[in-house]
Design an enzyme around this catalytic site. Structure first.
Site, PDB file in Angstrom:
ATOM      1  N   SER A 165       0.848  -1.190   0.000  1.00 26.47           N
ATOM      2  CA  SER A 165       0.000   0.000   0.000  1.00 26.47           C
ATOM      3  C   SER A 165       0.880   1.234   0.000  1.00 26.47           C
ATOM      4  O   SER A 165       1.993   1.224   0.548  1.00 26.47           O
ATOM      5  CB  SER A 165      -0.896   0.016   1.236  1.00 26.47           C
ATOM      6  OG  SER A 165      -1.505   1.272   1.419  1.00 26.47           O
ATOM      7  N   SER A 166       0.374   2.313  -0.568  1.00 29.85           N
ATOM      8  CA  SER A 166       1.132   3.562  -0.584  1.00 29.85           C
ATOM      9  C   SER A 166       1.290   4.163   0.806  1.00 29.85           C
ATOM     10  O   SER A 166       2.118   5.055   1.006  1.00 29.85           O
ATOM     11  CB  SER A 166       0.447   4.583  -1.500  1.00 29.85           C
ATOM     12  OG  SER A 166      -0.854   4.889  -1.034  1.00 29.85           O
ATOM     13  N   CYS A 167       0.524   3.676   1.792  1.00 30.24           N
ATOM     14  CA  CYS A 167       0.642   4.212   3.156  1.00 30.24           C
ATOM     15  C   CYS A 167       1.946   3.810   3.827  1.00 30.24           C
ATOM     16  O   CYS A 167       2.227   4.252   4.950  1.00 30.24           O
ATOM     17  CB  CYS A 167      -0.548   3.796   4.002  1.00 30.24           C
ATOM     18  SG  CYS A 167      -0.550   2.054   4.457  1.00 30.24           S
ATOM     19  N   TYR A 186      -1.336  -0.523  10.156  1.00 26.04           N
ATOM     20  CA  TYR A 186      -1.487  -1.165   8.851  1.00 26.04           C
ATOM     21  C   TYR A 186      -0.233  -0.963   8.015  1.00 26.04           C
ATOM     22  O   TYR A 186       0.267  -1.895   7.368  1.00 26.04           O
ATOM     23  CB  TYR A 186      -2.709  -0.574   8.142  1.00 26.04           C
ATOM     24  CG  TYR A 186      -2.940  -1.083   6.737  1.00 26.04           C
ATOM     25  CD1 TYR A 186      -3.424  -2.370   6.520  1.00 26.04           C
ATOM     26  CD2 TYR A 186      -2.699  -0.282   5.631  1.00 26.04           C
ATOM     27  CE1 TYR A 186      -3.657  -2.846   5.243  1.00 26.04           C
ATOM     28  CE2 TYR A 186      -2.926  -0.739   4.343  1.00 26.04           C
ATOM     29  CZ  TYR A 186      -3.409  -2.026   4.153  1.00 26.04           C
ATOM     30  OH  TYR A 186      -3.628  -2.488   2.883  1.00 26.04           O
ATOM     31  N   LYS A 245       2.455  -3.724   6.341  1.00 30.62           N
ATOM     32  CA  LYS A 245       2.795  -3.793   4.917  1.00 30.62           C
ATOM     33  C   LYS A 245       4.300  -3.629   4.685  1.00 30.62           C
ATOM     34  O   LYS A 245       4.874  -4.262   3.793  1.00 30.62           O
ATOM     35  CB  LYS A 245       2.003  -2.735   4.150  1.00 30.62           C
ATOM     36  CG  LYS A 245       0.521  -3.054   4.019  1.00 30.62           C
ATOM     37  CD  LYS A 245       0.312  -4.356   3.275  1.00 30.62           C
ATOM     38  CE  LYS A 245      -1.144  -4.689   3.046  1.00 30.62           C
ATOM     39  NZ  LYS A 245      -1.319  -5.976   2.337  1.00 30.62           N
ATOM     40  N   HIS A 274     -13.039   2.851   1.957  1.00 29.00           N
ATOM     41  CA  HIS A 274     -12.175   3.913   1.465  1.00 29.00           C
ATOM     42  C   HIS A 274     -13.018   5.039   0.858  1.00 29.00           C
ATOM     43  O   HIS A 274     -14.226   4.922   0.698  1.00 29.00           O
ATOM     44  CB  HIS A 274     -11.188   3.361   0.446  1.00 29.00           C
ATOM     45  CG  HIS A 274     -10.105   2.536   1.063  1.00 29.00           C
ATOM     46  ND1 HIS A 274     -10.046   1.159   0.951  1.00 29.00           N
ATOM     47  CD2 HIS A 274      -9.026   2.888   1.812  1.00 29.00           C
ATOM     48  CE1 HIS A 274      -8.982   0.707   1.602  1.00 29.00           C
ATOM     49  NE2 HIS A 274      -8.358   1.731   2.128  1.00 29.00           N
TER      50      HIS A 274
END
Length: 321
Positions: free
Chosen positions: A107-109, A136, A140, A179
């Protein structure tokens, strides 16, 4: 006669997993899937038994516990525990049972809250994460490092892709735990049906976000998975091997809401509740590494939103919440 590759898609009922399955159906492979009732990926013994019995050649690890700001804030323990267990169990069992190729979906997070924009792969672990989804994000990041570590120690070919914000068929349309696109799409659709004169949206509307249609994401996953190993390594580094997947373009949440209002036919007023958190001010991916590997997105935002809305209308009575 050469046996067709056996490809396990973990999370095949989710938005990304189902998109990967749709595209793999047009290829000469045997697609292996299991529901959560058939195989709980949090159960280490069950995962090990599955891999020992099935003779898997490739794994798309698309299974994860996901959600928006509200869900991440409300259930941090579940987000970090379940995601850590899923990726650790699957990646280790794949290694133990000789699986040649695996693609982990992150994920980009994973990138710092204040990462320079657009966010390049090199930004990983350079500063503090966004607090609202830190558990989260840490899970990842661990998935990326698991792949890198098995590659480094055992010579595996396990790869990682980091998607930007995804949307499309089979999304989660829960009014609070989803989302931004499915949450807004559903609310604006219902407001249009009721004839509401106003819809309030979380935050200021100023944050900039990038969105990628899930069919583009699936195509990128298959492209990266099937690159020859020499080409993949030429464009990555042993301890920086993940690849961003996105469009390279972003828009404000206000612009997104206005486009969704157009798509759903909502003609009322949009207001913004500044008492609610915005999250990071901007999240745009640097996709130059993926572009150099021969892939770029093809679905425009408005076309993609119309596709998502069409699917929602067709499945409204049974939509995943």
């Amino acid at each position: 006669m050469q046996q067709r590759p056996r490809v396990f898609v973990a999370g095949h009922r989710g938005m990304v997993g189902s998109a990967i399955v749709r595209q793999l159906e047009h290829r000469e492979v045997d697609i292996i899937v299991r529901t959560r009732d058939q195989l709980d990926l949090v159960d280490q013994a069950a995962v090990q038994g599955f891999f020992a019995a099935e003779g898997i050649d490739q794994v798309y690890l698309a299974s994860a516990k996901v959600g928006g700001i509200h869900a991440n804030n409300t259930y941090p323990a579940e987000f970090i525990y379940q995601n850590l267990m899923i990726e650790a169990n699957v990646i280790h069992a794949a290694h133990i049972n000789g699986v040649a190729q695996l693609l982990f979906l992150g994920s980009s997070c994973i990138y710092p809250r204040e990462a320079p924009q657009p966010m390049s792969e090199q930004a990983l672990l350079t500063a503090t994460l966004e607090p609202t989804n830190e558990p989260y994000a840490i899970a990842k990041i661990a998935g990326i490092k698991l792949c890198e570590s098995y590659n480094r120690q055992y010579g595996r070919d396990y790869r990682s892709v980091m998607p930007t914000n995804l949307y499309g068929p089979h999304d989660n349309y829960h009014p609070e735990n989803s989302h931004v696109i499915p949450a807004l799409l559903r609310r604006l659709h219902e407001a249009a049906v009721r004839g509401d004169q106003e819809v309030a949206i979380w935050g200021s509307g100023k944050p900039m976000r990038e969105f990628l249609h899930v069919d583009d994401m699936a195509a990128a996953c298959i492209h990266v998975m099937n690159l020859d190993e020499a080409t993949y390594k030429q464009h990555t580094k042993p301890m920086l091997s993940h690849i961003n997947v996105g469009t390279g373009e972003d828009c404000s949440i206000r612009e997104l809401a206005e486009t969704l209002a157009k798509v759903t036919g909502y003609s009322g007023r949009l207001t913004f509740d500044t008492s609610k958190p915005d999250g990071p001010p901007r999240k745009l991916m640097d996709v130059s590494r993926l572009t150099s590997l021969g892939w770029k997105a093809s679905v425009s935002l408005e076309d993609g939103l119309r596709n998502a809305y069409g699917w929602f209308l067709e499945n409204e009575s049974t939509v995943r919440v």
